[in-house]
Design an enzyme around this catalytic site. Structure first.
Site, PDB file in Angstrom:
ATOM      1  N   ARG C  73     -31.035  55.677  35.485  1.00 40.90           N
ATOM      2  CA  ARG C  73     -31.680  56.205  36.910  1.00 40.90           C
ATOM      3  C   ARG C  73     -33.247  56.165  36.590  1.00 40.90           C
ATOM      4  O   ARG C  73     -33.990  55.627  37.589  1.00 40.90           O
ATOM      5  CB  ARG C  73     -31.373  57.696  37.069  1.00 40.90           C
ATOM      6  N   THR C  74     -33.836  56.754  35.571  1.00 38.71           N
ATOM      7  CA  THR C  74     -35.165  56.738  35.366  1.00 38.71           C
ATOM      8  C   THR C  74     -35.747  55.075  35.391  1.00 38.71           C
ATOM      9  O   THR C  74     -36.857  54.744  35.938  1.00 38.71           O
ATOM     10  CB  THR C  74     -35.530  57.424  34.274  1.00 38.71           C
ATOM     11  N   LYS C 103     -36.373  44.663  12.270  1.00 36.97           N
ATOM     12  CA  LYS C 103     -36.577  44.074  11.259  1.00 36.97           C
ATOM     13  C   LYS C 103     -37.763  44.846  10.145  1.00 36.97           C
ATOM     14  O   LYS C 103     -38.399  44.523   9.429  1.00 36.97           O
ATOM     15  CB  LYS C 103     -37.441  42.727  11.538  1.00 36.97           C
ATOM     16  N   ARG C 124     -39.637  55.341  27.467  1.00 34.22           N
ATOM     17  CA  ARG C 124     -38.413  56.226  27.235  1.00 34.22           C
ATOM     18  C   ARG C 124     -38.025  56.436  25.657  1.00 34.22           C
ATOM     19  O   ARG C 124     -37.899  55.322  25.137  1.00 34.22           O
ATOM     20  CB  ARG C 124     -37.252  55.900  28.170  1.00 34.22           C
ATOM     21  N   HIS C 153     -40.696  65.431  30.237  1.00 39.07           N
ATOM     22  CA  HIS C 153     -40.247  64.265  31.391  1.00 39.07           C
ATOM     23  C   HIS C 153     -41.109  64.597  32.527  1.00 39.07           C
ATOM     24  O   HIS C 153     -40.577  64.985  33.668  1.00 39.07           O
ATOM     25  CB  HIS C 153     -38.901  64.489  31.565  1.00 39.07           C
TER      26      HIS C 153
END
Lengths: 330, 330, 330
Positions: C73-74, C103, C124, C153
């Site tokens: 959604r975000t 790595k 995110r 958020h």
């Protein structure tokens, strides 16, 4: 599918000053004059990007980015290159989403399907030779090699050469240090091939004794005209190097973790004091990234450290230039 | 959210010559006149794409591509269609990244969330009926079915019909061969439904005896007006077929590998000699791909082989046409 | 890389009415006047999107969307925001495709690589504090926090505040109900901080006794000027609430499924009858989604239910506004 007249190629074509419609699979396609042709186009792309100019060079063109193994840096560099030029991408980042492959489709068919939708294909694949095979399958559009296993990654070398050129205005008469995993590093080998196209270049190779350049590779580079000097200690680094190119010891290449640990313990790491002691004030410090134990973050703010700044951005500009050239737009 | 006046639909709407705002969920929404309306629009999109014309038809529109199962070919075809028309995509290719689903969100809520951002939703989903459910959930924007399990994949059939139409200028009075897994193939069933909308079409069905068309399906197609002739051997293929449509034996449908191996051993494969012996010089050879054992690569360079050339590209043009029509832009 | 003069920031900068070049990491960067500055820009973006206007505000700009954990959604909301404004995205949706991380590359290096290609980074990440660390690493471009673990958020809260503002024309003198997991919900905590920037706001907190607001959190919000009233039963919901904000009980926070089941059995769900009995005809019903047992779908068609309609779309408009502002384009 394009206005560009593509040639039917049985084997890889040399660029010969004409990029239009050519695959970019191997550094060996490039002659000195091809690189000299490319360098100012990269410079032009840099100007365009730095000024946030909106380019429509690739408008109406779709470029397929087929990444059969993850490589976030190379992927985003190519995606950015296409989009900066006003083109659009078809993005396959995850090998499992190439569903037809799991149903048993041949690699050639997969490539030809994407060929049908695209103006060019950028391919990353773990198997050496894949890019050449893709170029053979896609007869009507150019294929760009974004790394095929430990075989070739030509755009990396071209961006490295541009980075050196940008700083010193030439690719002849250079002295450089190549350090780290000289035995395995595809990046270093390819850069040596690139430098051998120009005149009077000297490279010093600094590596653990276990990771020296293979003797036949050494002979080959020397035959191509590169002067190579192997050294054992940082104390032997000459003070007039134009560039230091550092590469990580590739853990995944070692049979045992002990063998790896033994080498890493010797601390093959660039520190501020190493740089201050052995480099000149104009030496640029390069690394293909990721750096894992190769360069101390304390070096990052040094003006000579270009690996997190111009070297990455030059990758974007180099890919913009190549895509525009092979699509006949620059 | 759009200027287009979308209707509230309890059930699937017939197209009735007006694509604007309609969901495209099932081939059964199409009447003959709808397909006749669509064909020249596909042709128009082909001209546009072949000439690398920059289209802005879908500028300012976001299309969500929700792929709850991987399907690289269909995914890239739809992505290319949107981008060629100047639109942009929201791409969900990997079911695990639909994070809200893993938190327990209902399918309807997920669809409605994407509806809020999008001008249309293209849905691929393993569960039959999903596209219809999505169309019901997304009341304000059209939903396009990109394959819902073994149920429907209407754009595949529309592109197949365009491919035949492009070659012969008609969809009536055709004779075709449908071969392979006639029992299971969604593609073949759907094509038979499409052909039955037109007049005087004959299809020859060639399959292993275990994979014959189900009797009730057969009765239904016959009732719709299609003439069906089942044959047992390639020797019975008539020489005047306009098209051969070959489909792979779907390994995943067999209870045992032995049963599969037995059928595949019979070599249901198109070879150059089969084509030369039983096809005419105008017969086109189609395959929905991936081909796995269905067509010998030696056939690829034959002019009649359209599966890796126009058939794939027609998928792009067909999806461009449908998207433009349902968004009221063509 | 941008014409915008970015500041070198050791710590998070307050917005202070000037969004240009600022990171958006925490709601605590916002003062009342910053939110008042933002609200009409969101309204402007809404008008632009509703009319399908083609915007070129972000033309020539690439925004990297780095999602180290899935959040469909975000992710799609930010992707849509960039594309609606004519910008383009570099999309990393799948943590495993950030190959350099596997790595052994440091988080800071990864961020700086993407910085080199981008005008801004949207991050995110599951680890609290990641957004701040990224903002520190990317010195030359702004970073937007799209959720860093259970920490912050901020764009969710800003869209929630816009949703309330849009309905009532003010963010002062409001009475709201916050229900569900009041103890854990980042969304509710952040909204309380947002509301406390304005005057004379009252929130009623309705939760299972085990999930009451932590006493020190409560004290802090009260100190900031918010009036808080805890209630035990829906019977105590006042009839003059402007908004109800419902959040799901977060299963993943419970030590045992039994403890979770015990709470859920008490049916903390909004039903049509609950709404009709305790809400006014102007009360809006909000939910950050996904709703899992929080709101009966029978409520969806109620005009007061904004969670699947304006609340989601306002997320898009809010992100458009913020991106335009921090890039100096609005």
């Amino acid at each position: 599918m394009s206005q560009v007249a593509f040639r039917i190629r049985n084997e890889l074509a040399m660029i010969n000053g004409d990029f239009c419609g050519k695959d970019i699979v191997s550094l060996d396609q490039f002659a000195r004059q091809d690189i000299e042709y490319l360098l100012p186009v990269i410079q032009h792309m840099k100007n365009l990007a730095v000024n946030h100019e909106v380019s429509h060079l690739l408008a109406g063109h779709l470029i397929s980015l087929l990444f059969f193994e993850p490589s976030s840096r190379t992927f985003s560099s190519f995606a950015a290159a296409v989009k900066r030029l006003g083109g659009q991408t078809i993005e396959i980042q995850n090998p499992e989403t190439v569903s037809s492959v799991s149903k048993g489709e041949s690699f050639e068919d997969t490539i030809r399907v994407f060929e049908a939708y695209s103006s060019a294909i950028v391919l990353r694949h773990p198997v050496p030779g894949s890019a050449r095979a893709a170029a053979r399958a896609a007869k009507d559009i150019p294929v760009v090699n974004a790394g095929d296993g430990n075989n070739e990654h030509p755009t990396q070398t071209l961006l490295d050469m541009y980075t050196i050129y940008e700083q010193f205005g030439r690719l002849d008469h250079l002295t450089g240090l190549l350090a780290g995993d000289v035995f395995n590093s595809r990046t270093l080998h390819s850069l040596m091939r690139g430098l051998s196209l120009f005149n009077n270049n000297i490279v010093y190779l600094l590596s653990p004794p276990q990771l020296r350049l293979d003797r036949s590779d050494l002979a080959q580079f020397v035959k191509r005209g590169l002067r190579i000097i192997e050294i054992d200690s940082e104390k032997d680094i000459p003070h007039d190097c134009q560039f230091w190119y550092w590469t990580r010891i590739q853990k995944e290449r070692f049979a045992s973790l002990d063998a790896y640990a033994e080498i890493v313990a010797k601390n093959f790491t660039v520190t501020p004091s190493l740089l201050d002691t052995y480099a000149s004030k104009n030496t640029i410090l390069m690394d293909p990234l990721p750096r894992v134990g190769t360069i101390d973050p304390a070096v990052d703010d040094d003006e000579r450290a270009v690996y997190l700044r111009s070297q990455i951005r030059n990758g974007l500009y180099t890919r913009m230039a190549l895509l525009a050239l092979i699509l006949g737009k620059a």
